[in-house]
Design an enzyme around this catalytic site. Structure first.
Site, PDB file in Angstrom:
ATOM      1  N   THR A  25     -35.083 -13.112  18.157  1.00 37.05           N
ATOM      2  CA  THR A  25     -36.345 -13.845  18.042  1.00 37.05           C
ATOM      3  C   THR A  25     -37.521 -13.114  18.672  1.00 37.05           C
ATOM      4  OG1 THR A  25     -35.120 -15.896  18.080  1.00 37.05           O
ATOM      5  CG2 THR A  25     -37.442 -16.058  18.616  1.00 37.05           C
ATOM      6  N   SER A  70     -28.665 -11.595  16.601  1.00 38.47           N
ATOM      7  CA  SER A  70     -27.571 -11.173  17.487  1.00 38.47           C
ATOM      8  C   SER A  70     -26.226 -11.785  17.108  1.00 38.47           C
ATOM      9  CB  SER A  70     -27.909 -11.436  18.950  1.00 38.47           C
ATOM     10  OG  SER A  70     -27.781 -12.790  19.266  1.00 38.47           O
TER      11      SER A  70
HETATM   12  N1  ASP Z   1     -30.524 -16.163  16.462  1.00 37.50           N
HETATM   13  C1  ASP Z   1     -31.311 -15.416  17.402  1.00 37.50           C
HETATM   14  C2  ASP Z   1     -30.478 -14.258  17.909  1.00 37.50           C
HETATM   15  O1  ASP Z   1     -29.655 -14.428  18.769  1.00 37.50           O
HETATM   16  C3  ASP Z   1     -31.765 -16.270  18.513  1.00 37.50           C
HETATM   17  C4  ASP Z   1     -32.584 -15.559  19.558  1.00 37.50           C
HETATM   18  O2  ASP Z   1     -32.984 -14.440  19.421  1.00 37.50           O
HETATM   19  O3  ASP Z   1     -32.848 -16.158  20.576  1.00 37.50           O
HETATM   20  O4  ASP Z   1     -30.639 -13.158  17.424  1.00 37.50           O
END
Ligand code: ASP
Length: 355
Positions: A25, A70
């Site tokens: 994010t 991630s």
């Molecule tokens: N889905 C995102 C990730 O883990 C959430 C974040 O970046 O906080 O890549």
């Protein structure tokens, strides 16, 4: 993979940081029309964080050619990060890794084993809101992580010499962290180990707790990992067939058994027989509590004692994330079952409190 040099304000001192952007994010902006998050050209980071220009040290950045959510993090990508750090180790005072929050605790745990004997900081951070949002937590996390990455004592020794997560004012030992919240800015906690630094008007370090490199020895970079590991989370009603299917997975070498409370599991014969069968097949079974805080104690209740009796190892107060990473690391290095068991009983990089 491309390097971008910002050449910020060089140079009250000659400190420099390598910023490694993997995705998540923090590196996204919201499409004003659809509201969907998309990655932006990371080379333009400075447009979103103009404050970077006011930092009095040098920052270079490098990003994954395809930034990832991630959820797609993997041992292969951990190796890529280790390679980037090894390749640039002598040129920078510290490293900041921008990473999605979802699996950041797994990555921090894995890197803590793969980067041995660090004498420089490796700080992972990210954010809950994209960097392009006005209320983003990303700027604060990024700027302070960068400052920590160059912080040194008057003799020029880095304050932080281990892999950490910095999030919402707290610096935590990477292999002690867990993601605890999908929405709040306080997204991580280190339940079983105190925080290593707190950022307020000043950054206050707990020098007494920070892991130090062995004297007169160099950092070592490890690449070997073995993913033949499974997590089995117990729940009331878990069936013999589910458990049996898990232990019969071909090539399985290690199981993280997520038990109840202080390491308790069903006392039924069928359950203990299957776990014993796994142990007898040569699988290393590690008992890790489903509770976020506290430690496994296999002496306290009958069910814990029974697990110990059949050869299950205590994970003490290790997190599931760190237990998975440690098993991958140990088996990756070709250790046999006996050697893995011995290493699971000691803390290699402060990942557990062994009682
Ligand atoms: N889905 C995102 C990730 O883990 C959430 C974040 O970046 O906080 O890549």
């Amino acid at each position: 993979m491309s390097f971008v040099s910002y050449g910020y304000n060089m140079l009250d001192n000659n400190a420099s940081v390598l910023l490694i952007y993997t995705g998540g994010t923090i590196g996204m902006v919201e499409d004003p029309e659809t509201g969907m998050l998309r990655t932006y050209d990371f080379d333009h980071l400075k447009e979103y964080v103009p404050e970077l220009s006011r930092l009095k040290f040098h920052i270079d950045s490098v990003h994954f050619s395809e930034p990832i959510d991630s959820s797609d993090m993997s041992p292969e990508k951990w190796k890529k990060i280790v390679w980037l750090i090894e390749d640039n180790y002598s040129q920078y005072d510290g490293f900041v890794i921008l990473h999605g929050t979802d699996t950041m605790a797994y990555s921090a745990s894995a890197l803590s084993f793969m980067l041995e004997n660090l004498d420089k900081p490796v700080i992972l951070t990210g954010s809950q809101l994209p960097i392009g949002k006005i209320r983003t937590d990303g700027k604060e996390n990024l700027i302070t992580a960068l400052e920590i990455a160059v912080d040194k004592d008057p003799e020029g020794n880095a304050f932080v010499t281990e892999v950490c997560i910095f999030f919402q004012n707290f610096l935590m030992r990477g292999n002690r962290t867990t993601k605890i919240n999908a929405a709040n800015f306080k997204a991580f906690n280190s339940f079983n180990f105190p925080i290593l630094a707190e950022a307020g008007t000043h950054i206050r370090y707990r020098h007494d707790l920070i892991h130090h490199p062995l004297p007169n020895s160099k950092p070592k970079f490890h690449y070997a990992l073995d993913s033949n590991i499974a997590i089995i989370k117990l729940f009331p009603g878990i069936s013999a067939s589910v458990l049996k299917a898990m232990i019969e997975i071909p090539h399985l070498k290690g199981i993280v058994l997520e038990t109840y409370g202080s390491g308790n599991a069903p006392g039924k014969k069928w359950f203990l027989d299957i776990i014993e069968e796994a142990v007898n097949k040569g699988i290393v079974v590690v008992n890790v509590s489903q509770c976020a805080s506290g430690s496994v104690n296999m002496q306290r209740y009958e069910s814990g004692i029974a697990l110990k009796h059949i050869g299950v190892l205590s994970g003490y107060d290790i997190t599931t994330e760190a237990a998975v990473a440690k098993l991958m690391f140990l088996f990756g290095h070709g250790l046999d079952r006996r050697e893995v068991k011995t290493s699971m009983k000691v803390a290699l990089v402060g990942e557990a409190t062994i009682e």
